[in-house]
Design a protein around this motif. Structure first.
Motif, PDB file in Angstrom:
ATOM      1  N   LEU A  35       0.458  -0.910   0.287  1.00 37.43           N
ATOM      2  CA  LEU A  35      -0.212  -0.045   0.487  1.00 37.43           C
ATOM      3  C   LEU A  35       0.886   1.235  -0.076  1.00 37.43           C
ATOM      4  N   GLY A  36       1.885   1.068   0.135  1.00 38.92           N
ATOM      5  CA  GLY A  36       3.116   2.193  -0.208  1.00 38.92           C
ATOM      6  C   GLY A  36       3.677   2.516   1.144  1.00 38.92           C
ATOM      7  N   TYR A  37       3.096   2.332   2.819  1.00 38.49           N
ATOM      8  CA  TYR A  37       3.963   2.398   3.678  1.00 38.49           C
ATOM      9  C   TYR A  37       4.980   2.096   4.342  1.00 38.49           C
ATOM     10  N   THR A  38       6.291   2.629   3.019  1.00 38.87           N
ATOM     11  CA  THR A  38       7.332   1.604   3.349  1.00 38.87           C
ATOM     12  C   THR A  38       8.137   2.727   4.059  1.00 38.87           C
ATOM     13  N   GLU A  39       7.821   3.676   4.672  1.00 40.20           N
ATOM     14  CA  GLU A  39       8.944   4.664   5.946  1.00 40.20           C
ATOM     15  C   GLU A  39       8.145   3.910   7.369  1.00 40.20           C
ATOM     16  N   ASN A  40       9.552   3.461   8.464  1.00 39.27           N
ATOM     17  CA  ASN A  40       8.625   2.584  10.090  1.00 39.27           C
ATOM     18  C   ASN A  40       9.421   3.271  10.324  1.00 39.27           C
ATOM     19  N   GLY A  41       9.041   4.005  11.351  1.00 39.50           N
ATOM     20  CA  GLY A  41       9.654   4.881  11.946  1.00 39.50           C
ATOM     21  C   GLY A  41       9.061   4.351  13.505  1.00 39.50           C
ATOM     22  N   MET A  42      10.312   3.958  14.078  1.00 38.99           N
ATOM     23  CA  MET A  42      10.450   3.295  15.879  1.00 38.99           C
ATOM     24  C   MET A  42      10.832   4.770  16.536  1.00 38.99           C
TER      25      MET A  42
END
Length: 352
Positions: free
Chosen positions: A246-253
């Motif tokens: 779905l394009g949610y490629t930026e995963n920031g913790m």
């Protein structure tokens, strides 16, 4: 290019609407389609089924069905951080990943703690053994970060299009049930958990198909899944998107050193931000890890991700004066392992 480019208005409505709250009735696609039509989405039950099948086949969905809350099934899971030296990174990753108890493992951007993995065990006492073995094999210290308090676990990934708030809820459709005051599972409940953990069949009668596979009544399957939903053993029933597709490629913790006396106030406020998918209190490790609060964000671009992180920071700043050393964001740079939680083993250990 993400899979969203090939999604039309109805596909987007389905993904937004049914990330939770799907009917738990013998033929669920007809009432689900009726609920969509009430929101202006003209689709029949047969067409809804065909579209969910296609979305599943195309990898837009990870699966369709019940999202099990492993914590409520039995056993334990914990988040662990460690340092893997650059020159030995692949070797250390292989050593960590060789442990069947390691369910997920990510490389994250951090000057020291660059490897983050989840240990899932049937016996909570086994966590210490697994970490001791990993330390002995790798020569690296592990930092156990178990969840102390949960504020939110609701990984919804919404798209531009109809029903943008994902607020269509059909979870009231199904048999009337009463929660059971029991911590353990019956053998039949254990078999049901194992059968549906990977998803329901994408058919016109998914619950009946599960019932046939288990040799039980369909009514028992629908009532048990609906009861599990109310008890918290199931977080939700619906479509589970593949957020990368779905394009949610930026995963920031994002991690924060929140004053201890403010955590209980800060937690619900951060959890109320709709783009925060996971929000927990975890322990610090003196001299190595000063942060006690985790909030996971996802974005479809670096710009969107940074905007969302800034919103988390602004929420934090409404409670206390956040210094530069009080927070950080660790972006994932590589998936090292992703096998999922071994629910069968955890359920086995918690069955009467």
């Amino acid at each position: 290019m993400s899979a969203t480019a090939g999604l039309d208005r109805i596909d987007r409505a389905i993904i937004n609407a049914f990330q939770g709250g799907f009917p738990v009735v013998e033929s669920p696609f007809d009432p689900a389609a009726e609920a969509l039509r009430a929101r202006g989405i003209g689709v029949t039950g047969e067409e809804l089924l065909e579209r969910v099948q296609r979305l599943d086949d195309d990898g837009v969905l990870t699966r369709f069905g019940a999202l099990i809350n492993a914590q409520e099934i039995g056993g334990a899971a914990t988040l662990v951080a460690m340092h893997a030296p650059e020159e030995r990174f692949e070797e250390v990753a292989d050593q960590v990943n060789a442990h069947r108890e390691v369910a997920h493992n990510y490389e994250r951007e951090h000057p020291h703690l660059n490897m983050w993995f989840v240990v899932s065990v049937a016996d909570p006492d086994a966590v210490d053994r697994v970490l001791a073995d990993i330390e002995a094999e790798t020569g690296q210290e592990t930092y156990n970060l178990p969840k102390r308090e949960e504020f939110r676990v609701e990984a919804k990934f919404l798209l531009d299009g109809p029903i943008p708030d994902g607020d269509l809820d059909c979870s009231d459709l199904g048999p009337a049930v009463e929660p059971v005051e029991r911590d353990t599972l019956t053998p039949e409940e254990r078999d049901l958990i194992v059968e549906v953990q990977g998803g329901l069949p994408v058919t016109a009668t998914p619950y009946a198909d599960v019932a046939e596979e288990l040799g039980v009544d369909t009514e028992w399957v629908t009532s048990t899944i609906k009861r599990f939903n109310e008890e918290g053993k199931v977080r939700r029933v619906g479509v589970i998107p593949n957020h990368y597709s779905l394009g949610y490629t930026e995963n920031g913790m994002t991690v924060w050193n929140v004053p201890d006396d403010l955590v209980s106030e800060v937690g619900p406020e951060v959890a109320s931000l709709d783009f925060v998918t996971h929000c927990y209190r975890r322990p610090r490790h003196e001299g190595v890890w000063p942060y006690n609060f985790f909030a996971m964000t996802h974005g479809r671009s670096e710009e969107e991700s940074q905007q969302r992180i800034q919103q988390v920071k602004e929420t934090m700043e409404s409670f206390w004066d956040v210094g530069d050393d009080d927070w950080d964001t660790l972006f994932s740079t590589q998936i090292l392992k992703k096998t999922g939680i071994r629910l069968d083993e955890r359920a086995d250990a918690n069955t009467e």
